[in-house]
Design a protein around this motif. Sequence first.
Motif, PDB file in Angstrom:
ATOM      1  N   LEU A 263     131.534  69.956 -77.334  1.00 23.35           N
ATOM      2  CA  LEU A 263     132.229  69.947 -78.616  1.00 23.35           C
ATOM      3  C   LEU A 263     131.518  70.928 -79.539  1.00 23.35           C
ATOM      4  O   LEU A 263     130.304  70.880 -79.678  1.00 23.35           O
ATOM      5  N   LYS A 264     132.294  71.810 -80.150  1.00 23.09           N
ATOM      6  CA  LYS A 264     131.708  72.839 -81.005  1.00 23.09           C
ATOM      7  C   LYS A 264     132.344  72.768 -82.382  1.00 23.09           C
ATOM      8  O   LYS A 264     133.553  72.633 -82.505  1.00 23.09           O
ATOM      9  N   TYR A 265     131.508  72.856 -83.408  1.00 27.06           N
ATOM     10  CA  TYR A 265     132.019  72.844 -84.777  1.00 27.06           C
ATOM     11  C   TYR A 265     131.412  74.016 -85.539  1.00 27.06           C
ATOM     12  O   TYR A 265     130.194  74.160 -85.600  1.00 27.06           O
ATOM     13  N   GLU A 266     132.267  74.890 -86.087  1.00 26.88           N
ATOM     14  CA  GLU A 266     131.816  76.027 -86.876  1.00 26.88           C
ATOM     15  C   GLU A 266     131.928  75.667 -88.346  1.00 26.88           C
ATOM     16  O   GLU A 266     133.031  75.569 -88.886  1.00 26.88           O
ATOM     17  N   MET A 267     130.785  75.490 -88.976  1.00 31.77           N
ATOM     18  CA  MET A 267     130.756  75.016 -90.352  1.00 31.77           C
ATOM     19  C   MET A 267     131.465  75.963 -91.309  1.00 31.77           C
ATOM     20  O   MET A 267     132.171  75.540 -92.220  1.00 31.77           O
ATOM     21  N   ASP A 268     131.284  77.290 -91.096  1.00 25.55           N
ATOM     22  CA  ASP A 268     131.871  78.242 -92.037  1.00 25.55           C
ATOM     23  C   ASP A 268     133.395  78.253 -91.968  1.00 25.55           C
ATOM     24  O   ASP A 268     134.075  78.467 -92.966  1.00 25.55           O
ATOM     25  N   LYS A 269     133.933  77.983 -90.773  1.00 25.27           N
ATOM     26  CA  LYS A 269     135.386  77.970 -90.618  1.00 25.27           C
ATOM     27  C   LYS A 269     135.990  76.573 -90.740  1.00 25.27           C
ATOM     28  O   LYS A 269     137.212  76.417 -90.770  1.00 25.27           O
ATOM     29  N   LYS A 270     135.118  75.567 -90.804  1.00 24.58           N
ATOM     30  CA  LYS A 270     135.593  74.177 -90.782  1.00 24.58           C
ATOM     31  C   LYS A 270     136.514  73.971 -89.576  1.00 24.58           C
ATOM     32  O   LYS A 270     137.633  73.480 -89.686  1.00 24.58           O
ATOM     33  N   GLU A 271     136.018  74.377 -88.412  1.00 18.19           N
ATOM     34  CA  GLU A 271     136.865  74.365 -87.226  1.00 18.19           C
ATOM     35  C   GLU A 271     136.116  73.747 -86.052  1.00 18.19           C
ATOM     36  O   GLU A 271     134.958  74.087 -85.803  1.00 18.19           O
ATOM     37  N   TYR A 272     136.790  72.841 -85.351  1.00 21.24           N
ATOM     38  CA  TYR A 272     136.159  72.188 -84.205  1.00 21.24           C
ATOM     39  C   TYR A 272     136.970  72.486 -82.945  1.00 21.24           C
ATOM     40  O   TYR A 272     138.197  72.593 -82.983  1.00 21.24           O
ATOM     41  N   THR A 273     136.297  72.689 -81.822  1.00 24.49           N
ATOM     42  CA  THR A 273     136.999  72.926 -80.557  1.00 24.49           C
ATOM     43  C   THR A 273     136.322  72.146 -79.439  1.00 24.49           C
ATOM     44  O   THR A 273     135.110  71.928 -79.454  1.00 24.49           O
ATOM     45  N   PHE A 274     137.135  71.718 -78.471  1.00 26.21           N
ATOM     46  CA  PHE A 274     136.632  71.115 -77.241  1.00 26.21           C
ATOM     47  C   PHE A 274     136.644  72.217 -76.193  1.00 26.21           C
ATOM     48  O   PHE A 274     137.589  73.003 -76.127  1.00 26.21           O
ATOM     49  N   SER A 275     135.623  72.311 -75.388  1.00 18.03           N
ATOM     50  CA  SER A 275     135.483  73.413 -74.444  1.00 18.03           C
ATOM     51  C   SER A 275     136.723  73.589 -73.573  1.00 18.03           C
ATOM     52  O   SER A 275     137.309  72.617 -73.103  1.00 18.03           O
ATOM     53  N   LYS A 276     137.118  74.857 -73.384  1.00 13.83           N
ATOM     54  CA  LYS A 276     138.309  75.154 -72.587  1.00 13.83           C
ATOM     55  C   LYS A 276     138.099  74.764 -71.125  1.00 13.83           C
ATOM     56  O   LYS A 276     138.983  74.220 -70.471  1.00 13.83           O
ATOM     57  N   ASN A 277     136.919  75.074 -70.620  1.00 13.77           N
ATOM     58  CA  ASN A 277     136.566  74.675 -69.261  1.00 13.77           C
ATOM     59  C   ASN A 277     135.709  73.409 -69.306  1.00 13.77           C
ATOM     60  O   ASN A 277     134.792  73.307 -70.119  1.00 13.77           O
ATOM     61  N   VAL A 278     136.019  72.470 -68.449  1.00 16.00           N
ATOM     62  CA  VAL A 278     135.279  71.213 -68.400  1.00 16.00           C
ATOM     63  C   VAL A 278     134.656  71.051 -67.021  1.00 16.00           C
ATOM     64  O   VAL A 278     135.044  71.715 -66.057  1.00 16.00           O
ATOM     65  N   MET A 279     133.698  70.143 -66.932  1.00 19.62           N
ATOM     66  CA  MET A 279     133.101  69.804 -65.647  1.00 19.62           C
ATOM     67  C   MET A 279     133.722  68.510 -65.151  1.00 19.62           C
ATOM     68  O   MET A 279     133.752  67.509 -65.863  1.00 19.62           O
ATOM     69  N   LEU A 280     134.251  68.543 -63.949  1.00 22.47           N
ATOM     70  CA  LEU A 280     134.816  67.354 -63.303  1.00 22.47           C
ATOM     71  C   LEU A 280     133.841  66.877 -62.240  1.00 22.47           C
ATOM     72  O   LEU A 280     133.502  67.618 -61.313  1.00 22.47           O
ATOM     73  N   ILE A 281     133.394  65.657 -62.374  1.00 21.42           N
ATOM     74  CA  ILE A 281     132.405  65.076 -61.451  1.00 21.42           C
ATOM     75  C   ILE A 281     133.032  63.876 -60.773  1.00 21.42           C
ATOM     76  O   ILE A 281     133.594  62.995 -61.438  1.00 21.42           O
ATOM     77  N   ASP A 282     132.978  63.842 -59.448  1.00 21.92           N
ATOM     78  CA  ASP A 282     133.532  62.691 -58.745  1.00 21.92           C
ATOM     79  C   ASP A 282     132.426  61.880 -58.085  1.00 21.92           C
ATOM     80  O   ASP A 282     131.242  62.236 -58.156  1.00 21.92           O
ATOM     81  N   ASN A 283     132.774  60.776 -57.455  1.00 20.21           N
ATOM     82  CA  ASN A 283     131.776  59.861 -56.891  1.00 20.21           C
ATOM     83  C   ASN A 283     131.560  60.070 -55.395  1.00 20.21           C
ATOM     84  O   ASN A 283     131.118  59.166 -54.694  1.00 20.21           O
ATOM     85  N   GLN A 284     131.869  61.276 -54.911  1.00 17.62           N
ATOM     86  CA  GLN A 284     131.737  61.542 -53.484  1.00 17.62           C
ATOM     87  C   GLN A 284     130.312  61.919 -53.065  1.00 17.62           C
ATOM     88  O   GLN A 284     130.033  62.028 -51.873  1.00 17.62           O
ATOM     89  N   THR A 285     129.441  62.128 -54.041  1.00 17.83           N
ATOM     90  CA  THR A 285     128.041  62.432 -53.725  1.00 17.83           C
ATOM     91  C   THR A 285     127.136  61.482 -54.504  1.00 17.83           C
ATOM     92  O   THR A 285     127.534  60.912 -55.526  1.00 17.83           O
ATOM     93  N   GLU A 286     125.911  61.347 -54.058  1.00 10.08           N
ATOM     94  CA  GLU A 286     124.950  60.478 -54.745  1.00 10.08           C
ATOM     95  C   GLU A 286     124.684  60.987 -56.162  1.00 10.08           C
ATOM     96  O   GLU A 286     124.586  60.211 -57.111  1.00 10.08           O
TER      97      GLU A 286
END
Length: 318
Positions: A263-286
Amino acid sequence: MRIFIASSGERLNMAIEVGSWLEGMNVEPVLWNEPEVFPLGAYTWDALIDLSENVDAAIFIFGEDDQIWFRGESTMTVRDNVLLEYGLFSGKLSKANTIFLCDGRPKLASDLEGITWGDIRKKNSVRIKLENWINSIRASNQKKVKGFKITDLNDAFQIALKNQKTEKLRIFAISTFKSVQMLRLINDISINHAEIMLREYDNKNDEYYDQSMEGAIDNAILNWKHMLENDHKIKELDIFRFNYHPDEGYYIFDDKYLILGNLKYEMDKKEYTFSKNVMLIDNQTETGRTWIKEYITRFEDTKKNYETSVMQYCDIES
């Protein structure tokens, strides 16, 4: 999922129309004329190579663009750069993830003979074929997911909800406005219990306070209630509010999948964004199971600190 769409300039309107079809299939179209494709100062070929590494698939529109002489006869053929780019993307993304649609009957290179293509003039049938093709790519991607994967939020939802039924969905984010809209567009999902943690502002003392963001949070809550009361995709809904500014947001589907983004917030622009690319983690590994367990613990610990501000709803039809 991001799909590049290429055509000659004369068939740009067709490319735009195909892009609108993809948007209706929860796919992000990237048209060749968009500023991000050919940034200032970049060589065209280098820009295309970079783009081929940042999309999941590509669609090329072949038209009767140029007149040539072939074996003594005049014929119409595909624009040379469109054909060249098709070769680049099919080599980078695989021939299964790179297709072409034809407008008319342009002469094709002999190496392409035997490849099934779509007739863009037959709009209904080609849209069905495109949707089947996209679903096959998604299914292939799901088979490849093991442990950790970088993807976009929509595709992460498609993978995490592939079995359609989720017992417990936990979400920690600022507003969830865009994500709840995405979830509402996914058909035939069932969430038994959703627990949502959203940002709460003190507009007098909060340096991050933004009235528009508060409006987005209110709209997100309305959408969550709509999923419960109108869509009936959720049976039980709890919404919590926290009053600090986080630097990450996450989604946990049972103990099977964790979607994690910045999550990113730019104070000067009063603008918040959630990352365009995310990490997907599954339970197939320890390691994946450890991450999911850690974030479930983190969620539950945070929830204990804010349980006095919980809003509880129940689907009365369930």
